[in-house]
Design an enzyme around this catalytic site. Structure first.
Site, short mmCIF file in Angstrom:
data_model
loop_
_atom_site.label_atom_id
_atom_site.label_comp_id
_atom_site.label_asym_id
_atom_site.label_seq_id
_atom_site.Cartn_x
_atom_site.Cartn_y
_atom_site.Cartn_z
N SER A 173 0.24 19.45 12.96
CA SER A 173 -0.04 19.15 11.54
C SER A 173 -1.18 18.15 11.41
O SER A 173 -1.99 18.24 10.49
CB SER A 173 1.21 18.64 10.83
N GLU A 174 -1.27 17.17 12.34
CA GLU A 174 -2.37 16.20 12.31
C GLU A 174 -2.74 15.75 13.71
O GLU A 174 -1.92 15.76 14.63
CB GLU A 174 -2.01 14.95 11.47
N ALA A 175 -3.99 15.33 13.83
CA ALA A 175 -4.49 14.63 15.01
C ALA A 175 -5.24 13.40 14.52
O ALA A 175 -5.88 13.44 13.45
CB ALA A 175 -5.41 15.52 15.84
N HIS A 217 3.08 9.86 9.07
CA HIS A 217 3.45 9.94 10.49
C HIS A 217 2.24 9.70 11.39
O HIS A 217 2.39 9.11 12.47
CB HIS A 217 4.22 11.25 10.77
#
Length: 284
Positions: free
Chosen positions: A52-54, A83
């Site tokens: 979902s994210e980096a 997060h």
């Protein structure tokens, strides 16, 4: 586009956030040394991870910050996300980062400075101010009700909760209703929707949360710090939630996400456990 610098090995960790059990939270890719990487290279890597994210850690530009972070989904850069904030702070500290102040570190991101504190064995961030809040148009609520496959009157309350991601928060009557949702993503296309409902009195967990992201790759997010931050500010401010509570998220995905909400003075703190599950290097 041709990279601006020759690729090199960079220290990397993959952190599981908002869980005390490995592989039961929300994973985050963290590149610990992103100096000289341009935004295109960051975006390509974030897309490649299929997470979902980096995040990409950089030296701070603000004198009060301990480090700077850029946050990317698979398709865009976010000014703030929850997060990724806790996971980045965890990775930075684990890699030997030393905060300028005892007990508090300060993250610089596109949304400004975000304070992160140690909360026992957990980390917690101070929820940033909402950049948009307040009533949701009836036309949007009708679409959300259709997307949740429930009558409009089941949506007890709703509010915009924008602090980076453009969430709309929806309050339901119970955790049971939240867990029973089988979303119709097409019906609420273009809207990011977070749903929250209380557990029965006496339960260890106060609220159940689910967040839905319609789009080409429609998905339910495992555990969402930004939404939980906005929901806490909204519901505590409206007297619909206690000043401190525990929220569960990811239940329907087989996750064990736990988000700890605590109000201190004017601050709402959003906390959770994090653990590094993969460590090594990436070629970027």
């Amino acid at each position: 586009m041709t990279p601006t610098t020759a690729p090199r090995l960079r220290p990397f960790t993959q952190v599981d956030v908002f869980t005390a059990e490995p592989y039961r939270g929300n994973p985050l890719a963290v590149v610990l040394d992103a100096e000289d990487l341009d935004a295109d290279a960051m975006q390509r890597f974030a897309n490649w991870t299929n997470l979902s994210e980096a995040t990409f850690l950089l030296p701070p530009t603000h004198p009060d910050a301990d480090y700077r972070v850029r946050i990317f989904t698979g398709s865009e850069e976010f000014p703030f996300a929850g997060h990724p904030t806790l996971g980045s702070a965890h990775a930075w500290l684990e890699a030997g980062g030393a905060p300028l102040r005892d007990g508090i570190l300060v993250q610089e991101c596109a949304a400004g400075l975000v304070r992160v504190k140690r909360d026992g064995g957990r980390l917690a961030f101070a929820a940033p101010p909402l950049t948009r809040s307040g009533p949701v148009a009836e036309t949007d609520l009708a679409r959300i009700a259709a997307g949740l496959r429930m009558p409009r009157e089941a949506l007890l309350d709703a509010s915009w909760l924008v602090n980076g991601p453009e969430w709309i928060g929806v309050l339901l009557d119970s955790s049971e209703q939240v867990l029973a949702i089988r979303p119709d993503y097409a019906a609420m296309a273009g809207l990011k929707v977070g749903v929250i409902g209380p557990h029965p009195a006496g339960s260890e967990v106060g609220f159940e949360v689910r967040t839905f992201i319609p789009g080409d790759a429609a998905a339910e997010d495992p555990v969402t710090g930004s939404f939980n931050a906005g929901a806490a500010q909204w519901l505590i401010g409206a007297g619909k939630a206690p000043e401190s509570y525990l929220a569960a998220q990811g239940t329907m995905l087989g996750r064990a996400g736990r988000v700890y909400i605590e109000t201190t003075g004017d601050d709402v703190w959003v906390g959770g456990n994090s653990m590094s599950c993969i460590e090594g290097f990436v070629l970027l």
